[in-house]
Design a protein around this motif. Structure first.
Motif, PDB file in Angstrom:
ATOM      1  N   ILE A  29       0.847  -1.199   0.000  1.00 47.13           N
ATOM      2  CA  ILE A  29       0.000   0.000   0.000  1.00 47.13           C
ATOM      3  C   ILE A  29       0.877   1.242   0.000  1.00 47.13           C
ATOM      4  CG2 ILE A  29      -1.746   1.301   1.300  1.00 47.13           C
ATOM      5  CD1 ILE A  29      -2.724  -1.344  -0.074  1.00 47.13           C
ATOM      6  N   ALA A  81      -4.777   8.074  -6.878  1.00 46.89           N
ATOM      7  CA  ALA A  81      -5.490   7.587  -5.696  1.00 46.89           C
ATOM      8  C   ALA A  81      -6.921   8.070  -5.830  1.00 46.89           C
ATOM      9  CB  ALA A  81      -4.873   8.136  -4.417  1.00 46.89           C
ATOM     10  N   MET A  88     -10.596   8.004  -3.557  1.00 44.49           N
ATOM     11  CA  MET A  88     -11.339   7.633  -2.360  1.00 44.49           C
ATOM     12  C   MET A  88     -12.821   7.659  -2.679  1.00 44.49           C
ATOM     13  SD  MET A  88     -11.535   9.252   1.471  1.00 44.49           S
ATOM     14  CE  MET A  88     -10.244   8.263   2.225  1.00 44.49           C
ATOM     15  N   VAL A 122      -9.088   3.717  -2.133  1.00 48.68           N
ATOM     16  CA  VAL A 122      -9.254   3.830  -0.684  1.00 48.68           C
ATOM     17  C   VAL A 122     -10.718   4.097  -0.368  1.00 48.68           C
ATOM     18  CG1 VAL A 122      -8.577   5.159   1.367  1.00 48.68           C
ATOM     19  CG2 VAL A 122      -6.907   4.709  -0.445  1.00 48.68           C
ATOM     20  N   SER A 123     -11.180   3.528   0.727  1.00 44.78           N
ATOM     21  CA  SER A 123     -12.534   3.822   1.200  1.00 44.78           C
ATOM     22  C   SER A 123     -12.479   4.176   2.676  1.00 44.78           C
ATOM     23  CB  SER A 123     -13.464   2.631   0.964  1.00 44.78           C
ATOM     24  OG  SER A 123     -13.074   1.540   1.755  1.00 44.78           O
ATOM     25  N   ALA A 142     -11.546  -1.559  -2.461  1.00 44.62           N
ATOM     26  CA  ALA A 142     -10.442  -0.724  -1.977  1.00 44.62           C
ATOM     27  C   ALA A 142      -9.198  -1.554  -1.699  1.00 44.62           C
ATOM     28  CB  ALA A 142     -10.864   0.012  -0.704  1.00 44.62           C
ATOM     29  N   TRP A 161      -7.139  -0.216   0.449  1.00 46.57           N
ATOM     30  CA  TRP A 161      -6.922   0.164   1.845  1.00 46.57           C
ATOM     31  C   TRP A 161      -8.150   0.892   2.359  1.00 46.57           C
ATOM     32  CZ3 TRP A 161      -5.439   5.140   4.149  1.00 46.57           C
ATOM     33  CH2 TRP A 161      -4.901   5.025   5.443  1.00 46.57           C
ATOM     34  N   ARG A 162      -8.497   0.656   3.626  1.00 47.57           N
ATOM     35  CA  ARG A 162      -9.586   1.365   4.293  1.00 47.57           C
ATOM     36  C   ARG A 162      -9.012   2.210   5.416  1.00 47.57           C
ATOM     37  NH1 ARG A 162     -15.156  -2.071   4.213  1.00 47.57           N
ATOM     38  NH2 ARG A 162     -16.034  -0.061   4.733  1.00 47.57           N
ATOM     39  N   THR A 163      -9.518   3.418   5.533  1.00 43.79           N
ATOM     40  CA  THR A 163      -9.071   4.289   6.612  1.00 43.79           C
ATOM     41  C   THR A 163      -9.656   3.819   7.937  1.00 43.79           C
ATOM     42  OG1 THR A 163     -10.922   5.825   6.368  1.00 43.79           O
ATOM     43  CG2 THR A 163      -8.954   6.277   5.041  1.00 43.79           C
ATOM     44  N   LEU A 189      -6.022   9.637   4.244  1.00 47.87           N
ATOM     45  CA  LEU A 189      -5.450   9.291   2.942  1.00 47.87           C
ATOM     46  C   LEU A 189      -4.368  10.288   2.550  1.00 47.87           C
ATOM     47  CD1 LEU A 189      -5.115   7.865   0.257  1.00 47.87           C
ATOM     48  CD2 LEU A 189      -7.185   9.052  -0.555  1.00 47.87           C
TER      49      LEU A 189
END
Length: 185
Positions: free
Chosen positions: A15, A116, A118, A135-136, A148, A150-152, A164
């Motif tokens: 990531i 990127a 989101m 990203v989500s 995604a 990666w998730r926050t 992000l």
């Protein structure tokens, strides 16, 4: 005294590699930079609430040389005003977000692998599946979360956008300097 761990010590290297390549950061608005609520005043005008930390993150990306764009299917007004305040691009009433992001890439001379995006729901899935870093927010719908990379930890409208931004700046070796100086150099 030992240094505290970096805020992204638990983020997989793959990531961080994706984030290190980002030259264009795109954000859906409702559900990512807002909590997804749609409010209306007594005259029918839409009301949105944005988090100041997310806005600061977008400005930090822009000042670090990364192009930032808000890409939303909804009509403008508030989104265009917020984008203007932050000095970032606003793309409103977008029917096909992937097509719009591809057009932005062509104008910048970059590939989708340097983007990127989101997103938090079905309208974002197509573009999320195409970009280098999808990203989500933590509270995204499962269809976006499953798409995604990666998730926050934070929810939409509650710091997910800043998370992000910080990830990208960290992966590109800029975040520590920004925090140390209190500004982008």
């Amino acid at each position: 005294m030992p240094h505290p761990p970096t805020p992204f010590a638990d983020v997989p290297a793959a990531i961080l590699d994706r984030a290190a390549r980002v030259r264009l950061a795109c954000f859906d608005v409702d559900g990512t930079l807002t909590d997804g609520s749609l409010g209306f005043d007594s005259e029918g005008r839409e009301i949105k609430t944005f988090h100041v930390h997310d806005g600061q993150g977008l400005v930090l990306l822009r000042k670090s040389g990364i192009t930032v764009a808000l890409v939303t299917a909804r009509k403008g007004g508030i989104v265009e005003r917020r984008a203007e305040d932050l000095g970032v691009q606003a793309h409103v009433h977008v029917a096909d977000k992937r097509e719009r992001v591809e057009s932005l890439c062509a104008s910048l001379g970059i590939g989708l692998d340097e983007v990127a995006f989101m997103g938090d729901d079905l309208a974002d899935v197509g573009v999320m599946r195409a970009v280098g870093l999808a990203v989500s927010p933590a509270d995204a719908h499962a269809c976006a979360g499953d798409s995604a990379h990666w998730r926050t930890r934070a929810n939409g409208g509650r710091g997910a956008g800043r998370e992000l931004c910080d990830l990208i700046l960290h992966a590109q070796g800029r975040l520590a300097g920004i925090h140390a100086d209190g500004r982008v150099s």
